[in-house]
Each structure stands twice: as structure tokens, then as C-alpha cells.
Design a protein around this motif. Sequence first.
Motif, PDB file in Angstrom:
ATOM      1  N   GLY A 142      -3.189  -6.080   5.010  1.00  0.00           N
ATOM      2  CA  GLY A 142      -2.695  -5.306   3.994  1.00  0.00           C
ATOM      3  C   GLY A 142      -3.429  -5.204   2.784  1.00  0.00           C
ATOM      4  N   ILE A 143      -4.747  -5.304   2.682  1.00  0.00           N
ATOM      5  CA  ILE A 143      -5.675  -5.268   1.505  1.00  0.00           C
ATOM      6  C   ILE A 143      -6.627  -4.146   1.830  1.00  0.00           C
ATOM      7  N   GLU A 144      -6.457  -3.263   0.944  1.00  0.00           N
ATOM      8  CA  GLU A 144      -7.293  -1.783   1.036  1.00  0.00           C
ATOM      9  C   GLU A 144      -8.535  -2.083   0.185  1.00  0.00           C
ATOM     10  N   PRO A 145      -9.757  -2.443   0.891  1.00  0.00           N
ATOM     11  CA  PRO A 145     -10.964  -2.964  -0.163  1.00  0.00           C
ATOM     12  C   PRO A 145     -11.712  -1.684  -0.738  1.00  0.00           C
ATOM     13  N   THR A 146     -10.937  -0.827  -1.360  1.00  0.00           N
ATOM     14  CA  THR A 146     -11.782   0.174  -2.020  1.00  0.00           C
ATOM     15  C   THR A 146     -11.977  -0.039  -3.428  1.00  0.00           C
ATOM     16  N   GLY A 147     -11.140  -0.907  -4.017  1.00  0.00           N
ATOM     17  CA  GLY A 147     -11.365  -1.149  -5.559  1.00  0.00           C
ATOM     18  C   GLY A 147     -10.366  -0.304  -6.180  1.00  0.00           C
ATOM     19  N   GLN A 148      -9.638   0.486  -5.486  1.00  0.00           N
ATOM     20  CA  GLN A 148      -8.752   1.571  -6.333  1.00  0.00           C
ATOM     21  C   GLN A 148      -7.428   0.988  -6.224  1.00  0.00           C
ATOM     22  N   VAL A 149      -7.003   0.009  -5.518  1.00  0.00           N
ATOM     23  CA  VAL A 149      -5.584  -0.702  -5.637  1.00  0.00           C
ATOM     24  C   VAL A 149      -5.471  -1.266  -6.680  1.00  0.00           C
ATOM     25  N   ASP A 150      -3.875  -0.949  -7.132  1.00  0.00           N
ATOM     26  CA  ASP A 150      -3.578  -1.758  -8.545  1.00  0.00           C
ATOM     27  C   ASP A 150      -2.704  -2.978  -8.155  1.00  0.00           C
ATOM     28  N   LEU A 151      -2.116  -2.741  -6.694  1.00  0.00           N
ATOM     29  CA  LEU A 151      -1.223  -4.051  -6.600  1.00  0.00           C
ATOM     30  C   LEU A 151      -1.129  -4.238  -4.826  1.00  0.00           C
ATOM     31  N   VAL A 152      -1.250  -5.678  -4.575  1.00  0.00           N
ATOM     32  CA  VAL A 152      -1.233  -5.731  -3.168  1.00  0.00           C
ATOM     33  C   VAL A 152       0.021  -6.771  -2.648  1.00  0.00           C
ATOM     34  N   PHE A 153       0.582  -6.294  -1.546  1.00  0.00           N
ATOM     35  CA  PHE A 153       1.711  -7.341  -1.071  1.00  0.00           C
ATOM     36  C   PHE A 153       1.319  -7.860   0.437  1.00  0.00           C
ATOM     37  N   THR A 154       1.003  -9.040   0.467  1.00  0.00           N
ATOM     38  CA  THR A 154       0.235  -9.426   1.620  1.00  0.00           C
ATOM     39  C   THR A 154       0.867 -10.661   2.103  1.00  0.00           C
TER      40      THR A 154
END
Length: 316
Positions: A142-154
Motif C-alpha cells: 500500500g505504499i506508492e513510491p512516487t514521493g508525492q504521497v502525504d499519508l500511508v495506511f499500511t
Amino acid sequence: MARQTMRSKTLYHNILRLLPTFEAAARRESFTLAGEEVGLSQSSVSKQIIQLESRLGQPLFARAHKQISLTPAGDRLLRAYSAAASQIIDALEDLIQDRSRQQIVLSTSTANATFMLLPRVAEVRECFGGGEIFVVTADPQGIEPTGQVDLVFTFGEPDFPGLTLRPLFSDIMTPVCSPEFLEKNGPLLKVTDLQNCELLYMQAQHPSWVGWRQWLREFSLEPPKNQRTMGFNNYYNLIQACLAGQGVALGYLRVLGELLEAGRLVTPLPEFRQTEDKYHIAWPSHRPPDFPIQRFEEWLTRRYGGPIKGFSLSGD
């Protein structure tokens, strides 16, 4: 060829700079009124239109006494110019809105999004006080590795570096199946009964994921050999097959809470295994959230972190 291309670009550039004057004249049906709009004299407008017609090789306006009207070529050019201008206006509006609005990019797995967040999307939105939420799904963690993500729920500690983690709660794993499958293939009264069932499995893509082999070994059993079964690389697809009555799956009960409450899935056995890993929220360490996350954390804990009916967890 290069010189020809350069000449073509110059020609089109010279034509493009004349189009705003043409559009104003066509819309106002007057060279004089067009001049007032674009800041030119009537004669300058007339000269620009003549230049444009000369470069295109055909008239764009029919001239009468103190009156102009579009020719078929002029009408075609106006429609094309208007369509292009409309697209530019749409793009400008989007850019202005992007600058003014606060968009929160929330990344999670397909299963977490489908089974935990989207069924209660109104509650999720309330957690962020009306800010725009853009949900990104990425598997397996559930981690999008683009660097544009603000918050992760994993689920499980992320392998990606540069994230600040906040652990939430663990889960439990126990066999789940559809009521129809249980009626047709049951009853399942003890763990050894699983050896006579088709065990749907998910290919392990991360150390946090537990498969049938690890789960059964908790009860001193091994998966049945030479058994025809189905495998998946995505937990959402695995559960869809389970819902369709194709076999028994290992259920993460916090993920599947909605399906269990609705009776679409059942837990036929009392045996379970508590996960060593926990769910987390995380964010880029170099870019802490500039929006409050406490309400989202509290909502996740309240909605999914409490007791699970019929099972008792420790350490949460």
C-alpha cells in the motif's frame, strides 16, 4: 529537412499571433469593435486580417458596406480556435484550483481501500476536515513510491526508507469462507477438516504476509499435498474468489469486518493466529503532514482496533 521544419514553425508562429485579432473580429462582426477590444486601430485590425488571409491563401471574411461576415473557411477556423481556447481555459481553471485547494494523497493497499476505507468513505473524509482526498492504491504494502504521497495506511512495517511510522493495532488470521461453501463442503469443526477443503492462497510478496503453511504449523499441521487449488498475488482477488464459493481463505478479520458483519463471509473455526505485524500510518519524514492526522488515527483505532467478536487478542 531541418530548414524546412524551421520555416514551417516560423510560418505557424506568425499565423498564431494573428489569431486573437481574427477571433475578436469574428465574434464582434466588426473590425472597429475588434480593435477596441484588442487595443488596435480599425486599420491595423484590417491589415492583420489581410495578412492572415494571405498566409492561408483564402478569404476568411466577406466584406460588404460597413459589414463583415465569415466565409466557410473563416467559420471553420473560428470553431477550431474556440475549441482550443476552451481547452486552455479548462487547463487554467484546473491549475488555479490546484494552487488554491489542499489535496491529501492517501496511499494504501487495494484490499485496505476496498474493504476498510471505501465502505465508510464519508467518515474518512470527515477525518480530514473537508480537504480533498486522492486515494492511491499500491500492492502489496500500500505504499506508492512516487514521493508525492502525504499519508500511508499500511499493514506491516514499510520497506521504504524515509517514512515516519505510527503503529496502530495488530490483526488476527483465521479461515473464512462463504456460507454457501460451508453448506456444501462442511461442516468444519476442527483444523484438520481443512485438509479436505480447497485452500485459496496468496503468493507471499512481503514478510508481513502469512500463508497457509505458517498458519497450519501453529497447529502442528502441514498443507495437504497434491491438492488442486487457486493462487493469487492480490488479497482483494483472493477474497473475491472466496466470496464466490471457490474455497477457504486465510482471513484478516479487521480487513474483512464489513463482509463478516453482513454475513457474506463466516469464520467456521475458533482457532486463530494473532499477527506479529501491525497496521501503521506513515508519512514522509522530510515532509510532515501540514494537516491534522489525529482524527484519522483515532477513527481507525475506534473503528477497526477494538475487540473482534468471538476472538480474544493480546497486546493491543
